[in-house]
Design a protein around this motif. Structure first.
Motif, mmCIF file in Angstrom:
data_model
loop_
_atom_site.group_PDB
_atom_site.id
_atom_site.type_symbol
_atom_site.label_atom_id
_atom_site.label_comp_id
_atom_site.label_asym_id
_atom_site.label_seq_id
_atom_site.Cartn_x
_atom_site.Cartn_y
_atom_site.Cartn_z
ATOM 1 N N ARG A 174 40.597 51.106 37.841
ATOM 2 C CA ARG A 174 40.745 50.856 36.418
ATOM 3 C C ARG A 174 39.710 49.828 35.973
ATOM 4 N NH1 ARG A 174 46.932 50.936 34.271
ATOM 5 N NH2 ARG A 174 46.875 53.158 33.825
ATOM 6 N N ARG A 199 48.076 49.272 30.729
ATOM 7 C CA ARG A 199 46.626 49.441 30.665
ATOM 8 C C ARG A 199 45.922 48.123 30.436
ATOM 9 N NH1 ARG A 199 45.144 54.975 29.567
ATOM 10 N NH2 ARG A 199 43.252 54.346 28.522
ATOM 11 N N ASP A 221 46.931 53.884 23.752
ATOM 12 C CA ASP A 221 46.416 52.736 24.489
ATOM 13 C C ASP A 221 46.854 51.449 23.783
ATOM 14 O OD1 ASP A 221 45.068 50.980 26.059
ATOM 15 O OD2 ASP A 221 43.078 51.832 25.752
ATOM 16 N N THR A 268 43.306 57.326 34.963
ATOM 17 C CA THR A 268 43.631 56.828 33.623
ATOM 18 C C THR A 268 43.318 55.344 33.538
ATOM 19 O OG1 THR A 268 45.889 56.460 34.337
ATOM 20 C CG2 THR A 268 45.462 58.501 33.166
ATOM 21 N N GLY A 269 42.654 54.975 32.445
ATOM 22 C CA GLY A 269 42.325 53.570 32.267
ATOM 23 C C GLY A 269 41.051 53.148 32.987
#
Length: 802
Positions: free
Chosen positions: A449, A659, A619, A295-296
DNA sequence: AGCACGCCGACT
DNA sequence: GTCGGCGTGCTC
């Protein structure tokens, strides 16, 4: 000339083309893929032309004429006709059902029965006269509502009325009225001079028009700019200074404007992945990639840049996302990169909006479509790439006929167009990851990320210990402390309530009775808004009982941890916190989803509280804490995918925190902290989870080691259901090879639905070419013998729920 | 699937 | 006698 037509009747004996003569006048108009109106037995139906030939084997006295062609331009192209045939075979559905997938619902037929009056209305009974009024025709439904059906039957016998089946066709093109100003200035001057000097306003308006000759305006705009009333405008138009024109317009599903963005700088990993995809784009090869990125990690940016290349080559892109939850933020990102070239397709749009988006695609006015499952069928003719984001999501599988999986359709279309498919996920389905490991798909990995943020710290809180220490609330001390510190720092919190397979029901605290649907073996769901109980399967509703239906106790009450209840608790703990609740109740209105997210993005709330729908796509920079109130509600479901789903959910939810610049923290509350799905989700360790889960699947013989198919029998009588289910199981065992395992029959998880009992067999198989032909044979047998006995049979290949 | 046709019981 | 019950069979 004869047209082969698939008629709009979903039934086994008519699931084949019927030949119709094409009248001389239609021969130049009619094309394969167009919709036609045809007589079929005693009625009129809609159909799709799937072929045109010079000859027919049907005896001439039986062949009838096509009555009407509805499309001058075919609505289904050659590729999609072929795809429909494939779907019919692979998912075992009627061809008409497969064809209907290819067109927007606005173009699907609606049928109405109309009663026509043939004699003077005085000859009719008064009741019928009132329904007809002054007209000579009325919908049969109106007579039905008036309870006049017997009278209609009588009139029918006397020949006073006839009943006609009318095919109604929606698909209204929206038009707007514009004012087109005369382009000949001389003429305007002449008109101006002919107007009496007393009509000051008219002269003023015509003078203004002279400055804007040949231009087009909305009537309201003219009035506003010139400050002249509509009445004056109308008289001026009557004098011929301008004309009204109807302009075709598209309904605009986008609610806000976007700012243009450009490519972001890619990390080395992203660059590598993009390069691999671009190589296949250049080679024009059908190939499937699995993009596994935490994720990210910036998967979307890769999609965007791959699509950019596709567009540069003059091709089109299909971008699938799981559901509405993703679309607002996602479509915004696509629109800001590709502007007007983007169309959207999801269930949140009205029929008209969907139709308009579809027409833009059909006409080649847009090049990118961002949509949910059904968008895989958009009529692009030169597809350059197909992307499925969050490929592990079960929403890609349609739950009713045709039971297709968007991933399979994507692969089929990629082979037709020789283009790549990209499956993206932070937590790929075991099936896809296994295929990638075997080399069927190419695995692309993003392990970091994109903005170098560290992954959030995950704390797992043991709720058993919490309970032992005397905390009986739904918030552990760790979570409360973490929330308090965020609120103090004015950072944002997301609280996730895992309610999968769990809903608010009504329970008697004396005898334990749960109020159930009278048609289905399912507990009724409590709806606070109108204080009633509803069956989510058949729609049955009843009032909230005051007494237990079995023991008459008054200690009957609503149970289950709903979001409202959590919200109340938060208010008790943090009276000053602003909470935004997101669940079926607050997002049922169109656009409310987007509004809530916008409000949260604008920091109008401190805490976002919700169910599955907030797990994905969110987000926002200021979310630094994510709390999962109970991780294990999805863990103990009777589903072999329970661990996988829990792992995916926890990983997705955790991914919402930190994030951007601020580091994130995640608190997971659970009664089983030692479960591998929870331990490995805490460590964000996908591959170890995959390995562990695969050994489990191998041991129990579940996918991806075996494919599965589900065959279900239903009947109004339990004993009959069991009898036919057993007969079916025996038949399958006899006709399928030894290597195929047939489990059951057993009662389905919902053993009774809409007053029909349900039993099923689970078929487990490795690659088995005889399976589909055998299932077709089973269906043929069932149609010949069982269907008339009230037995129903359904087949679901690769079911998502068993 | 729908609808007509056709052959048997209970009503004006 | 007729109305209407639903078994059977067909739809280019």
């Amino acid at each position: 000339m004869f047209a082969q037509v698939i008629v709009d009747v979903a039934a086994y004996p008519v699931d084949r083309p019927f030949d119709y003569r094409i009248p001389e006048s239609l021969q130049t108009v009619l094309e394969v893929g167009s919709r036609v109106k045809v007589p079929f037995g005693p009625r009129n139906v809609l159909g799709f032309v799937v072929g045109i030939r010079a000859e027919t084997d049907v005896p001439t006295n039986k062949v009838r004429n096509i009555s009407e062609v509805l499309d001058v331009e075919p609505v289904i192209n050659a590729e999609l006709l072929q795809l429909a045939k494939w779907l019919k075979h692979e998912t075992i559905c009627f061809e008409i059902d497969a064809l209907q997938l290819m067109i927007p619902s606005a173009l699907r037929a609606k049928y109405e029965k109309r009663v026509h009056l043939h004699v003077a209305s005085e000859q009719l009974p008064p009741m019928l006269q009132t329904v007809f009024g002054t007209k000579t025709t009325a919908p049969l439904q109106q007579f039905e509502k008036a309870g006049a059906l017997p009278l209609i039957k009588q009139a029918l016998r006397l020949g006073h009325v006839t009943i006609e089946n009318v095919v109604k066709q929606q698909g209204k093109v929206k038009t707007e009225r514009y004012v087109f100003i005369e382009s000949d200035v001389e003429k305007l001057v002449a008109i101006h001079d002919s107007v009496s000097k007393q009509a000051k306003k008219q002269r003023e308006l015509i003078a203004w028009m002279q400055q804007h000759a040949g231009q087009m305006y909305k009537p309201a705009d003219i009035c506003e700019v010139t400050n002249i009333g509509v009445a004056v405008l109308h008289s001026v138009i009557e004098r011929g200074a301008a004309t009204f024109v109807s302009q075709e317009v598209y309904r605009d599903p986008f609610t806000k404007d976007v700012h243009k963005t450009t490519n972001l700088q890619l990390t080395d990993e992203q660059d590598l992945a993009l390069l691999a995809i671009q190589k296949k784009l250049d080679a024009q090869q059908a190939h499937t990639f699995l993009l596994h990125g935490i994720t990210g990690s910036g998967k979307t940016e890769i999609y965007l840049q791959a699509i950019e290349q596709v567009l540069a080559e003059g091709k089109e892109a299909i971008m699938l996302v799981p559901e509405i939850a993703l679309t607002p933020q996602m479509t915004e990102r696509f629109r800001s990169r590709f502007g007007e070239q983007v169309a959207v397709m999801h269930s949140g749009l009205s029929t008209g909006e969907k139709y308009d988006e579809w027409r833009k695609i059909q006409k080649g006015e847009v090049k990118v479509v961002v949509g949910a499952r059904s968008a895989i069928f958009v009529p692009f003719t030169n597809v350059g790439i197909i992307i499925l984001d969050e490929e592990h999501e079960s929403t890609y599988k349609q739950e009713d006929v045709p039971r297709y999986h968007a991933r399979d359709v994507a692969v089929w279309r990629s082979q037709y167009h020789n283009c790549p498919v990209v499956l993206g996920s932070a937590t790929p389905s075991l099936e896809s990851f296994a295929r990638a490991k075997k080399g069927v798909y190419t695995l692309l990995t993003l392990s970091e990320r994109a903005k170098q943020q560290s992954l959030p710290t995950v704390h797992v809180v043991d709720l058993r210990a919490e309970l032992a220490s005397g905390n009986r609330s739904m918030f552990s001390t760790v979570l409360v402390d973490a929330m308090r510190s965020r609120l103090a720092r004015r950072e944002q919190i997301v609280l996730f309530l895992n309610r999968r397979g769990y809903s608010s029901f009504v329970l008697c605290r004396d005898c334990g009775t749960v109020v159930q649907c009278k048609n289905c073996d399912i507990s009724l769901t409590y709806h606070r808004t109108n204080e009633n109980l509803k069956c989510h399967y058949c729609g049955y509703e009843e009032m909230l009982p005051q007494q237990c239906p079995s023991c008459q106790s008054e200690h009957i009450r609503y149970f289950g941890t709903g979001t409202q209840k959590v919200e109340e608790e938060i208010h008790k703990l943090f009276p000053e916190a602003r909470v935004l609740r997101m669940d079926v109740d607050t997002t049922s209105k169109k656009g409310s989803h987007e509004q809530l997210l916008d409000a949260f993005g604008n920091k109008e709330a401190d805490i976002l509280l919700g169910t599955q729908m907030i797990a994905k796509g969110l987000d926002f920079p200021d979310i630094t804490l994510v709390g999962v109130l109970s991780a294990d509600t999805s863990l103990h479901l009777p589903d072999y995918r329970a661990a996988e789903k829990t792992f995916q959910l926890l990983t997705q939810v955790s991914g919402r925190a930190g994030r951007h610049d601020k580091p994130g923290e995640v608190v997971v509350q659970t009664y089983t902290p030692e479960h591998y799905a929870i331990e490995l989700a805490k460590a964000q360790a996908y591959v170890p989870f995959y390995e562990h889960e695969m050994t489990q699947r191998r041991r129990s013989g579940h996918p991806p080691y075996y494919y599965i198919a589900l065959v279900q029998i239903s009947h109004e009588d339990v004993m009959q259901t069991i009898r036919y289910a057993q007969e079916m199981a025996d038949w399958l065992r006899m006709h399928l090879p030894q290597s195929v395992r047939i489990l059951g029959p057993t009662a389905s998880s919902i053993a009774r639905l809409q007053n029909r009992y349900r039993y099923q067999c689970l078929i487990k198989y490795k690659i088995e070419p005889t399976l589909i032909p055998t299932l077709h044979a089973l269906i043929a047998m069932y149609r010949a013998e069982w269907a008339k006995l009230g037995v129903q049979l359904t087949v679901d290949l690769d079911p998502s729920m068993i």
